[in-house]
Design a protein around this motif. Structure first.
Motif, PDB file in Angstrom:
ATOM      1  N   ILE A  49       0.845  -1.205   0.000  1.00  0.00           N
ATOM      2  CA  ILE A  49       0.000   0.000   0.000  1.00  0.00           C
ATOM      3  C   ILE A  49       0.881   1.255   0.000  1.00  0.00           C
ATOM      4  CG2 ILE A  49      -1.655   1.363   1.348  1.00  0.00           C
ATOM      5  CD1 ILE A  49      -2.842  -1.316   2.333  1.00  0.00           C
ATOM      6  N   ALA A  50       1.942   1.210   0.801  1.00  0.00           N
ATOM      7  CA  ALA A  50       2.829   2.380   0.884  1.00  0.00           C
ATOM      8  C   ALA A  50       3.430   2.715  -0.478  1.00  0.00           C
ATOM      9  CB  ALA A  50       3.938   2.120   1.900  1.00  0.00           C
ATOM     10  N   VAL A  51       3.749   1.680  -1.240  1.00  0.00           N
ATOM     11  CA  VAL A  51       4.340   1.908  -2.559  1.00  0.00           C
ATOM     12  C   VAL A  51       3.278   2.344  -3.567  1.00  0.00           C
ATOM     13  CG1 VAL A  51       5.302   0.624  -4.502  1.00  0.00           C
ATOM     14  CG2 VAL A  51       6.402   0.487  -2.261  1.00  0.00           C
ATOM     15  N   GLU A  52       2.092   1.742  -3.444  1.00  0.00           N
ATOM     16  CA  GLU A  52       1.007   2.036  -4.406  1.00  0.00           C
ATOM     17  C   GLU A  52       0.647   3.517  -4.474  1.00  0.00           C
ATOM     18  OE1 GLU A  52      -1.329  -2.167  -4.079  1.00  0.00           O
ATOM     19  OE2 GLU A  52      -2.380  -0.355  -3.399  1.00  0.00           O
ATOM     20  N   VAL A  53       0.663   4.189  -3.331  1.00  0.00           N
ATOM     21  CA  VAL A  53       0.237   5.593  -3.351  1.00  0.00           C
ATOM     22  C   VAL A  53       1.209   6.465  -4.154  1.00  0.00           C
ATOM     23  CG1 VAL A  53      -0.940   5.423  -1.124  1.00  0.00           C
ATOM     24  CG2 VAL A  53       1.392   6.296  -1.210  1.00  0.00           C
ATOM     25  N   PHE A  54       2.371   5.916  -4.497  1.00  0.00           N
ATOM     26  CA  PHE A  54       3.331   6.699  -5.287  1.00  0.00           C
ATOM     27  C   PHE A  54       3.357   6.284  -6.753  1.00  0.00           C
ATOM     28  CE2 PHE A  54       4.822   7.054  -0.952  1.00  0.00           C
ATOM     29  CZ  PHE A  54       5.107   8.397  -0.862  1.00  0.00           C
ATOM     30  N   GLU A  55       2.560   5.254  -7.088  1.00  0.00           N
ATOM     31  CA  GLU A  55       2.687   4.689  -8.431  1.00  0.00           C
ATOM     32  C   GLU A  55       2.341   5.664  -9.547  1.00  0.00           C
ATOM     33  OE1 GLU A  55       0.667   0.964  -8.394  1.00  0.00           O
ATOM     34  OE2 GLU A  55       2.533  -0.115  -7.948  1.00  0.00           O
ATOM     35  N   GLN A  56       1.436   6.579  -9.264  1.00  0.00           N
ATOM     36  CA  GLN A  56       1.060   7.506 -10.333  1.00  0.00           C
ATOM     37  C   GLN A  56       2.024   8.687 -10.458  1.00  0.00           C
ATOM     38  OE1 GLN A  56      -1.137   6.737 -12.642  1.00  0.00           O
ATOM     39  NE2 GLN A  56      -1.209   4.825 -11.469  1.00  0.00           N
TER      40      GLN A  56
END
Ligand code: MN
Length: 405
Positions: A49-56
């Motif tokens: 989740i922590a990484v996902e919020v930066f994916e965009q």
């Protein structure tokens, strides 16, 4: 203007853990490492989740520190919420170290005991403070640095994303310089090998891939007690587009330069292959490779008719290749590297007999070609020659997700 010239990112389970609860993102100009904790795969969920919020990505942000901190805050809220809705995931959390490369500085947001380092002029500097029990005891003078190294509670962290409804994050920015190498890593690296060893490995392995593999190997040789994640990138000046990268010690091999541990299915489009295509002889202007190719064929034909010994032919071809290489310094094309990542190549997509390539990898994106639609793949990866500006802006849009599907 500085930008990421080379990157390498990978994660390794280590020798003692069964699962890997670390997550990473290497999507230039954004790089993230997260080390999750919690039972029953909850740590893996939290770090993802922590990484996902930066994916965009952050877009063209004017305030990277603020934006990074906002993303960290929303990751904290999501993890916290999820940990309350599912008993198995109660109390889960994750570290977070995220770096955004802006034109003149790197911005960092950080929570926990993953770390960011910078190697500059052979000197390794840690850019983050650990939020750990040991670090607090150290700051309070209750233990010595020597005691800290082997402290039994080294891995107890005092701040993380997830356990609390709100979290305090550290944000910082550092001025960048050409040649800077940045390392983000989880504690599976730094609890296994000393900073001196990290510094030595980075200094003796100028290629990011070599350095990354050596760091993982060293941590495993030292015991590999935890998951090990390493994200490396090097900044170079790109204000002189025709110039070769200033401190690139070797000509990079486009097929091995970059590797990402992100889900990366087999490459759908092959790297520039070696068609039995002759050199663009005397191609001062590389804009018309077909014509240049014709001349190349004619020249080679003449050489063959005169029955010049093969060795001399090869020498001539080598010299021509060197000339062509210089002339070709200002054209670019887009393809994929050996791992299927969309890559910017300088030169033309041909290879001379004897394996002499007329192109070199200039920049590897974090975007896997397999995530593109077939139509996009055809138009983007068609190896057509582009100016650096065109190619860069295409890849930039791609990394921002504007060209996705
Ligand atoms: Mn760890």
């Amino acid at each position: 203007m500085l930008r990421v010239a080379e990157q390498y990112a990978t994660t390794d389970t280590g020798r003692q853990r069964r699962a890997n609860e670390d997550s990473l993102l290497a999507r230039s100009p954004l790089f993230v490492v997260a080390d999750g904790m919690g039972g029953a795969q909850a740590g893996e969920v939290a770090s993802k989740i922590a990484v996902e919020v930066f994916e965009q990505g952050l877009g063209d942000t004017a305030a990277p520190e603020t934006d990074l901190a906002a993303r960290a805050g929303s990751a904290n809220a999501r993890i916290h919420e999820l940990s309350h809705s599912n008993a198995e995931q109660a109390g889960m959390g994750t570290t977070l170290t995220a770096v955004y490369v802006a034109p003149a500085e790197v911005a960092i947001v950080h929570v926990g005991d993953s770390r960011a380092y910078r190697l500059r002029d052979g000197e390794l500097t840690r850019l983050t403070d650990d939020h750990s029990l040991v670090d607090e005891l150290l700051r309070q003078g209750k233990i010595t640095p020597e005691e800290a190294v082997d402290h039994p509670q080294r891995s107890v962290i005092t701040r993380a994303l997830g356990p609390e409804p709100a979290v305090e994050v550290d944000t910082r920015s550092y001025a960048t310089r050409a040649g800077d190498v940045y390392l983000l890593c989880s504690d599976g690296l730094t609890t296994m090998i000393s900073e001196e060893r990290v510094s030595e490995i980075l200094s003796t392995h100028p290629r990011m891939r070599d350095a990354g593999e050596a760091l993982i190997a060293a941590a495993n040789e030292a015991g590999g007690r935890d998951n090990i994640t390493v994200v490396l990138f090097r900044l170079e000046d790109t204000s002189a587009p025709g110039e070769p990268a200033p401190s690139s010690p070797v000509t990079p091999d486009p097929r091995t330069e970059e590797q990402s541990a992100l889900p990366d299915p087999p490459p759908p489009a092959p790297p520039p292959q070696a068609p039995p295509s002759p050199p663009p002889v005397r191609a001062r202007s590389p804009r018309r490779p077909d014509e240049a190719g014709e001349r190349g064929r004619a020249r080679k034909g003449r050489l063959a008719r005169r029955a010049v010994p093969a060795v001399i032919t090869l020498v001539v071809l080598g010299l021509l290749a060197a000339g062509a290489y210089l002339a070709l310094g200002s054209v670019y094309f887009i393809g994929t590297n050996g791992r299927g990542l969309v890559t910017l190549y300088r030169g033309v997509p041909y290879q001379l007999p004897g394996g002499i390539e007329l192109y070199s990898s200039d920049y590897v994106t974090g975007v896997s070609a397999s995530t593109l639609s077939p139509a996009r793949r055809r138009t983007l990866l068609d190896h057509s020659l582009r100016s650096e500006g065109d190619a860069s802006s295409l890849l930039h849009s791609l990394e921002l997700g504007e060209l996705g599907e």
